[in-house]
Write a protein that holds these residues in place. Structure first.
Motif, mmCIF file in Angstrom:
data_model
loop_
_atom_site.group_PDB
_atom_site.id
_atom_site.type_symbol
_atom_site.label_atom_id
_atom_site.label_comp_id
_atom_site.label_asym_id
_atom_site.label_seq_id
_atom_site.Cartn_x
_atom_site.Cartn_y
_atom_site.Cartn_z
ATOM 1 N N MET A 1 0.651 -1.055 -0.016
ATOM 2 C CA MET A 1 -0.135 -0.056 0.057
ATOM 3 C C MET A 1 0.780 1.319 0.086
ATOM 4 S SD MET A 1 -2.925 1.211 2.827
ATOM 5 C CE MET A 1 -1.489 2.171 3.562
ATOM 6 N N LEU A 2 0.275 2.213 -0.649
ATOM 7 C CA LEU A 2 1.166 3.616 -0.859
ATOM 8 C C LEU A 2 1.000 4.346 0.613
ATOM 9 C CD1 LEU A 2 -0.324 4.909 -4.124
ATOM 10 C CD2 LEU A 2 2.235 4.126 -3.735
ATOM 11 N N ASP A 3 2.054 4.844 0.784
ATOM 12 C CA ASP A 3 2.019 5.994 1.989
ATOM 13 C C ASP A 3 1.188 7.031 1.511
ATOM 14 O OD1 ASP A 3 2.216 8.351 3.558
ATOM 15 O OD2 ASP A 3 4.387 7.385 4.466
ATOM 16 N N PRO A 4 0.047 7.591 1.801
ATOM 17 C CA PRO A 4 -0.535 8.818 1.254
ATOM 18 C C PRO A 4 0.255 10.001 1.216
ATOM 19 C CG PRO A 4 -1.694 8.227 3.146
ATOM 20 C CD PRO A 4 -0.607 7.159 3.038
ATOM 21 N N ILE A 5 1.090 10.161 2.414
ATOM 22 C CA ILE A 5 1.903 11.606 2.576
ATOM 23 C C ILE A 5 2.807 11.594 1.402
ATOM 24 C CG2 ILE A 5 3.383 12.931 3.662
ATOM 25 C CD1 ILE A 5 0.395 12.686 4.957
ATOM 26 N N VAL A 6 3.633 10.448 0.944
ATOM 27 C CA VAL A 6 4.577 10.272 0.003
ATOM 28 C C VAL A 6 3.928 10.513 -1.256
ATOM 29 C CG1 VAL A 6 6.146 8.667 -0.932
ATOM 30 C CG2 VAL A 6 6.028 8.958 1.367
ATOM 31 N N GLN A 7 2.618 9.768 -1.370
ATOM 32 C CA GLN A 7 1.849 9.974 -2.587
ATOM 33 C C GLN A 7 1.571 11.411 -3.002
ATOM 34 O OE1 GLN A 7 1.151 7.789 -5.137
ATOM 35 N NE2 GLN A 7 -0.406 8.650 -6.193
ATOM 36 N N PHE A 8 1.149 12.189 -1.911
ATOM 37 C CA PHE A 8 0.530 13.662 -1.981
ATOM 38 C C PHE A 8 1.819 14.322 -2.700
ATOM 39 C CE2 PHE A 8 0.764 17.761 -0.714
ATOM 40 C CZ PHE A 8 -0.459 18.360 -1.367
ATOM 41 N N ASN A 9 2.990 14.128 -1.878
ATOM 42 C CA ASN A 9 4.234 15.079 -2.384
ATOM 43 C C ASN A 9 4.734 14.631 -3.578
ATOM 44 O OD1 ASN A 9 4.582 16.985 -0.348
ATOM 45 N ND2 ASN A 9 5.239 15.288 1.113
ATOM 46 N N GLU B 1 4.911 17.280 -6.609
ATOM 47 C CA GLU B 1 5.919 17.570 -7.623
ATOM 48 C C GLU B 1 5.673 17.380 -9.098
ATOM 49 O OE1 GLU B 1 8.961 18.494 -6.947
ATOM 50 O OE2 GLU B 1 8.222 18.861 -4.860
ATOM 51 N N ASP B 2 4.634 16.415 -9.037
ATOM 52 C CA ASP B 2 4.230 16.453 -10.528
ATOM 53 C C ASP B 2 3.678 17.575 -11.017
ATOM 54 O OD1 ASP B 2 5.064 13.668 -10.764
ATOM 55 O OD2 ASP B 2 2.866 13.022 -10.463
ATOM 56 N N ALA C 1 4.231 20.219 3.783
ATOM 57 C CA ALA C 1 2.941 18.784 4.161
ATOM 58 C C ALA C 1 4.232 17.601 4.427
ATOM 59 C CB ALA C 1 2.603 18.612 2.774
ATOM 60 N N ASP C 2 3.691 17.226 5.472
ATOM 61 C CA ASP C 2 4.580 16.016 5.770
ATOM 62 C C ASP C 2 3.404 15.211 6.773
ATOM 63 O OD1 ASP C 2 4.440 17.184 8.444
ATOM 64 O OD2 ASP C 2 6.784 17.590 8.672
ATOM 65 N N GLU C 3 4.031 13.990 7.471
ATOM 66 C CA GLU C 3 3.090 13.209 8.169
ATOM 67 C C GLU C 3 2.428 13.871 9.501
ATOM 68 O OE1 GLU C 3 6.411 12.986 8.050
ATOM 69 O OE2 GLU C 3 7.339 12.630 10.130
ATOM 70 N N GLU D 1 -8.104 11.864 0.169
ATOM 71 C CA GLU D 1 -8.647 10.973 -1.111
ATOM 72 C C GLU D 1 -8.035 11.539 -2.362
ATOM 73 O OE1 GLU D 1 -13.134 11.152 -1.778
ATOM 74 O OE2 GLU D 1 -12.428 11.614 -3.511
ATOM 75 N N PHE D 2 -7.625 10.386 -3.174
ATOM 76 C CA PHE D 2 -6.878 10.809 -4.552
ATOM 77 C C PHE D 2 -7.914 10.634 -5.358
ATOM 78 C CE2 PHE D 2 -3.497 9.940 -1.479
ATOM 79 C CZ PHE D 2 -2.704 11.000 -1.854
ATOM 80 N N TRP D 3 -7.983 11.300 -6.312
ATOM 81 C CA TRP D 3 -8.924 11.148 -7.513
ATOM 82 C C TRP D 3 -8.414 11.514 -8.649
ATOM 83 C CZ3 TRP D 3 -10.874 13.960 -11.736
ATOM 84 C CH2 TRP D 3 -12.034 13.752 -12.002
ATOM 85 N N LYS D 4 -8.468 10.590 -9.730
ATOM 86 C CA LYS D 4 -7.608 10.797 -11.130
ATOM 87 C C LYS D 4 -8.525 10.590 -12.046
ATOM 88 C CE LYS D 4 -3.211 9.080 -12.960
ATOM 89 N NZ LYS D 4 -3.624 9.476 -14.362
ATOM 90 N N GLN D 5 -8.764 11.502 -13.070
ATOM 91 C CA GLN D 5 -9.805 11.218 -14.194
ATOM 92 C C GLN D 5 -9.352 10.128 -15.227
ATOM 93 O OE1 GLN D 5 -11.203 14.802 -16.092
ATOM 94 N NE2 GLN D 5 -11.158 13.841 -17.819
ATOM 95 N N LYS D 6 -10.532 9.259 -15.427
ATOM 96 C CA LYS D 6 -10.165 8.451 -16.494
ATOM 97 C C LYS D 6 -11.212 8.535 -17.420
ATOM 98 C CE LYS D 6 -6.342 6.057 -15.281
ATOM 99 N NZ LYS D 6 -6.388 4.754 -14.881
ATOM 100 N N PRO D 7 -10.924 7.679 -18.782
ATOM 101 C CA PRO D 7 -12.093 7.946 -19.669
ATOM 102 C C PRO D 7 -13.338 7.548 -19.351
ATOM 103 C CG PRO D 7 -9.971 7.266 -20.554
ATOM 104 C CD PRO D 7 -10.013 7.002 -19.250
#
Ligand SMILES: Cc1cc2nc3c(=O)[nH]c(=O)nc-3n(C[C@H](O)[C@H](O)[C@H](O)COP(=O)(O)O)c2cc1C
Length: 192
Positions: free
Chosen positions: A1-9, A13-14, A47-49, A163-169
């Motif tokens: 499972m991803l660490d959501p803080i790492v994922q957010f950062n 960056e993206d 942003a950190d833990e 919560e992470f939301w990513k658009q898909k077709p």
């Protein structure tokens, strides 16, 4: 499972790499004691833990709401990446030392502006009142460092839900929520 803080950062960056205008801008939603909501944009500064930090005037409308109801949601939307992140949790004040350190990095004119602005309160003399107030502060601190006003500091949203939301077709968007259970994060996929 991803660490959501790492994922957010990593998503932040993206967003920075994508050249998005104000990638750290986020909607901050608060509510008063009657549950009436307000939202406005603020800038994420860290942003950190431990949480997500922004700075503001402690006599503003948002600060009054956070005093009686220290709960908030943050919402980022990075259009070119079609990604949204929502962060929910209790809110606490940063330490004075953290606020001092951040304030010291701000441009001098922004520091003067922080002293001059009675954020969220009416300007009886119109816009000129702000310019006059800035000029008075500049006279008070003509040289040397400008100290942090006692009415200006930071808040930290301590994440309980991210919560992470990513658009898909075809509306088959990806929606993944992380909920903090004690120290550990639980992952849950949601229908979009
Ligand atoms: C992109 C953007 C970034 C902003 N960043 C901040 C900020 O970091 N801190 C802040 O106090 N206000 C910031 N503002 C102004 C707020 O949106 C708001 O007008 C102000 O804080 C007063 O809100 P309130 O009356 O609800 O307290 C920003 C506005 C925009 C559009």
């Amino acid at each position: 499972m991803l660490d959501p803080i790492v994922q957010f950062n990593s998503w932040m960056e993206d967003a920075k790499r994508a050249g998005i205008d104000e990638p750290t801008a986020m909607a901050l939603a608060t509510a008063d004691i009657q549950g009436r909501p307000s939202a406005r944009m603020v800038l994420l500064k860290h942003a950190d833990e431990h949480g997500f930090v922004f700075y503001t005037n402690l006599e503003s409308a948002k600060a009054a709401q956070l005093k009686v109801n220290p709960q908030a949601e943050l919402c980022f939307y990075w259009g070119p990446l079609t990604r949204q992140v929502r962060i929910t949790g209790p809110v606490e004040r940063t330490t004075d030392a953290e606020a001092d350190a951040y304030f010291a990095t701000r441009p001098r004119l922004s520091q003067i502006g922080a002293w001059a602005s009675q954020q969220s309160r009416p300007m009886r003399g119109g816009y000129f009142e702000l310019e006059q107030a800035c000029a008075m502060v500049a006279l008070r601190y003509p040289l040397g460092p400008v100290p942090r006003p006692p009415f200006w500091s930071g808040y930290r949203v301590v994440p309980k839900r991210i919560e992470f939301w990513k658009q898909k077709p075809f509306r088959r968007h990806e929606r993944v929520v992380y909920i903090r259970d004690g120290g550990a994060w639980q992952e849950q996929w949601l229908f979009p």
